[in-house]
Design a protein around this motif. Structure first.
Motif, PDB file in Angstrom:
ATOM      1  N   GLU A 103      37.501  19.879   2.046  1.00  0.00           N
ATOM      2  CA  GLU A 103      36.260  19.211   2.418  1.00  0.00           C
ATOM      3  C   GLU A 103      36.392  18.680   3.844  1.00  0.00           C
ATOM      4  N   LYS A 104      35.385  18.884   4.654  1.00  0.00           N
ATOM      5  CA  LYS A 104      35.395  18.425   6.036  1.00  0.00           C
ATOM      6  C   LYS A 104      35.246  16.901   6.077  1.00  0.00           C
ATOM      7  N   VAL A 105      36.111  16.249   6.811  1.00  0.00           N
ATOM      8  CA  VAL A 105      36.053  14.801   6.961  1.00  0.00           C
ATOM      9  C   VAL A 105      35.147  14.476   8.150  1.00  0.00           C
ATOM     10  N   ALA A 106      34.205  13.593   7.922  1.00  0.00           N
ATOM     11  CA  ALA A 106      33.300  13.177   8.997  1.00  0.00           C
ATOM     12  C   ALA A 106      34.020  12.200   9.909  1.00  0.00           C
ATOM     13  N   ARG A 107      34.071  12.541  11.167  1.00  0.00           N
ATOM     14  CA  ARG A 107      34.708  11.666  12.162  1.00  0.00           C
ATOM     15  C   ARG A 107      33.662  10.953  13.021  1.00  0.00           C
ATOM     16  N   VAL A 108      32.519  11.584  13.202  1.00  0.00           N
ATOM     17  CA  VAL A 108      31.393  11.009  13.945  1.00  0.00           C
ATOM     18  C   VAL A 108      30.128  11.262  13.136  1.00  0.00           C
ATOM     19  N   HIS A 109      29.088  10.526  13.464  1.00  0.00           N
ATOM     20  CA  HIS A 109      27.854  10.638  12.668  1.00  0.00           C
ATOM     21  C   HIS A 109      27.287  12.051  12.656  1.00  0.00           C
ATOM     22  N   GLN A 110      27.512  12.817  13.720  1.00  0.00           N
ATOM     23  CA  GLN A 110      26.997  14.188  13.767  1.00  0.00           C
ATOM     24  C   GLN A 110      27.675  15.088  12.730  1.00  0.00           C
ATOM     25  N   ASP A 111      28.814  14.666  12.211  1.00  0.00           N
ATOM     26  CA  ASP A 111      29.508  15.438  11.173  1.00  0.00           C
ATOM     27  C   ASP A 111      28.881  15.263   9.794  1.00  0.00           C
ATOM     28  N   LEU A 112      28.054  14.257   9.631  1.00  0.00           N
ATOM     29  CA  LEU A 112      27.424  13.999   8.331  1.00  0.00           C
ATOM     30  C   LEU A 112      26.358  15.053   8.046  1.00  0.00           C
ATOM     31  N   ASP A 113      26.443  15.656   6.885  1.00  0.00           N
ATOM     32  CA  ASP A 113      25.443  16.648   6.477  1.00  0.00           C
ATOM     33  C   ASP A 113      24.037  16.053   6.512  1.00  0.00           C
ATOM     34  N   VAL A 114      23.879  14.837   6.018  1.00  0.00           N
ATOM     35  CA  VAL A 114      22.558  14.202   5.980  1.00  0.00           C
ATOM     36  C   VAL A 114      22.014  13.984   7.394  1.00  0.00           C
ATOM     37  N   TYR A 115      22.878  13.669   8.332  1.00  0.00           N
ATOM     38  CA  TYR A 115      22.434  13.505   9.718  1.00  0.00           C
ATOM     39  C   TYR A 115      21.915  14.844  10.256  1.00  0.00           C
ATOM     40  N   GLY A 116      22.648  15.907  10.013  1.00  0.00           N
ATOM     41  CA  GLY A 116      22.221  17.225  10.481  1.00  0.00           C
ATOM     42  C   GLY A 116      20.892  17.643   9.878  1.00  0.00           C
ATOM     43  N   ARG A 117      20.725  17.375   8.589  1.00  0.00           N
ATOM     44  CA  ARG A 117      19.457  17.723   7.934  1.00  0.00           C
ATOM     45  C   ARG A 117      18.307  16.895   8.488  1.00  0.00           C
ATOM     46  N   ALA A 118      18.559  15.602   8.724  1.00  0.00           N
ATOM     47  CA  ALA A 118      17.516  14.723   9.279  1.00  0.00           C
ATOM     48  C   ALA A 118      17.174  15.137  10.707  1.00  0.00           C
ATOM     49  N   PHE A 119      18.180  15.492  11.490  1.00  0.00           N
ATOM     50  CA  PHE A 119      17.943  15.910  12.876  1.00  0.00           C
ATOM     51  C   PHE A 119      17.118  17.199  12.908  1.00  0.00           C
ATOM     52  N   ASP A 120      17.496  18.165  12.081  1.00  0.00           N
ATOM     53  CA  ASP A 120      16.748  19.430  12.030  1.00  0.00           C
ATOM     54  C   ASP A 120      15.303  19.206  11.591  1.00  0.00           C
ATOM     55  N   ALA A 121      15.109  18.336  10.609  1.00  0.00           N
ATOM     56  CA  ALA A 121      13.749  18.044  10.143  1.00  0.00           C
ATOM     57  C   ALA A 121      12.941  17.353  11.244  1.00  0.00           C
ATOM     58  N   ALA A 122      13.567  16.441  11.980  1.00  0.00           N
ATOM     59  CA  ALA A 122      12.875  15.764  13.082  1.00  0.00           C
ATOM     60  C   ALA A 122      12.481  16.758  14.177  1.00  0.00           C
ATOM     61  N   MET A 123      13.349  17.707  14.445  1.00  0.00           N
ATOM     62  CA  MET A 123      13.016  18.730  15.449  1.00  0.00           C
ATOM     63  C   MET A 123      11.871  19.615  14.959  1.00  0.00           C
ATOM     64  N   ASP A 124      11.850  19.912  13.663  1.00  0.00           N
ATOM     65  CA  ASP A 124      10.735  20.689  13.113  1.00  0.00           C
ATOM     66  C   ASP A 124       9.433  19.907  13.214  1.00  0.00           C
ATOM     67  N   ILE A 125       9.489  18.605  12.962  1.00  0.00           N
ATOM     68  CA  ILE A 125       8.299  17.764  13.115  1.00  0.00           C
ATOM     69  C   ILE A 125       7.835  17.781  14.567  1.00  0.00           C
ATOM     70  N   PHE A 126       8.769  17.699  15.489  1.00  0.00           N
ATOM     71  CA  PHE A 126       8.407  17.749  16.902  1.00  0.00           C
ATOM     72  C   PHE A 126       7.643  19.040  17.207  1.00  0.00           C
ATOM     73  N   GLU A 127       8.186  20.170  16.765  1.00  0.00           N
ATOM     74  CA  GLU A 127       7.534  21.463  17.040  1.00  0.00           C
ATOM     75  C   GLU A 127       6.176  21.564  16.359  1.00  0.00           C
ATOM     76  N   LEU A 128       6.100  21.169  15.099  1.00  0.00           N
ATOM     77  CA  LEU A 128       4.829  21.241  14.372  1.00  0.00           C
ATOM     78  C   LEU A 128       3.777  20.315  14.984  1.00  0.00           C
ATOM     79  N   SER A 129       4.212  19.135  15.393  1.00  0.00           N
ATOM     80  CA  SER A 129       3.256  18.149  15.912  1.00  0.00           C
ATOM     81  C   SER A 129       2.722  18.518  17.299  1.00  0.00           C
ATOM     82  N   ARG A 130       3.370  19.445  17.951  1.00  0.00           N
ATOM     83  CA  ARG A 130       2.852  19.915  19.248  1.00  0.00           C
ATOM     84  C   ARG A 130       1.498  20.597  19.080  1.00  0.00           C
TER      85      ARG A 130
END
Length: 128
Positions: free
Chosen positions: A3-30
């Protein structure tokens, strides 16, 4: 498989999913109407980005359980707020129902992870 150990917040799966969703919102909201730039568009972008920011802050405060939980609680609230704006976008006709529903469900999974982190905050402590 290790299992990958998270060393920084960017390593968190939930952070990656939230970031990707926020980027999708950015694109859709354009594609939203110009009169929504300082209203719904801005609100959706801010709350979705705030989920990520609060997860990053929580990660840095994990040594202090109450602070960690507080920032995760803020992330949970921002996630729920983002869902409200998604619902408004669909109801206003700015986002089709299928896209909005899929995005809403992505945020449900993010919420579930955040609630799990709150429930098991002691396992995330950097003091262990």
């Amino acid at each position: 498989m290790a299992e990958k150990v998270a060393r920084v917040h960017q390593d968190l799966d939930v952070y990656g999913r939230a970031f990707d969703a926020a980027m999708d919102i950015f694109e859709l909201s354009r594609l939203f109407p110009k009169h929504e730039v300082y209203a719904l568009t801005d609100q959706m972008r801010r709350s979705s980005r705030s989920v990520c920011a609060n997860l990053a802050e929580a990660w840095r405060k994990r040594r202090y359980p109450a602070s960690f939980i507080s920032k995760l609680s803020d992330a949970e609230a921002e996630t729920a707020e983002t869902q409200v704006w998604i619902y408004f976008a669909v109801r206003c006709g700015y986002m089709d129902r299928e896209t909005g529903g899929a995005l809403y469900q992505r945020y449900n999974r993010i919420l579930a992870t955040i609630v799990g982190m709150i429930t098991h905050a002691n396992t995330w402590s950097s003091r262990r």
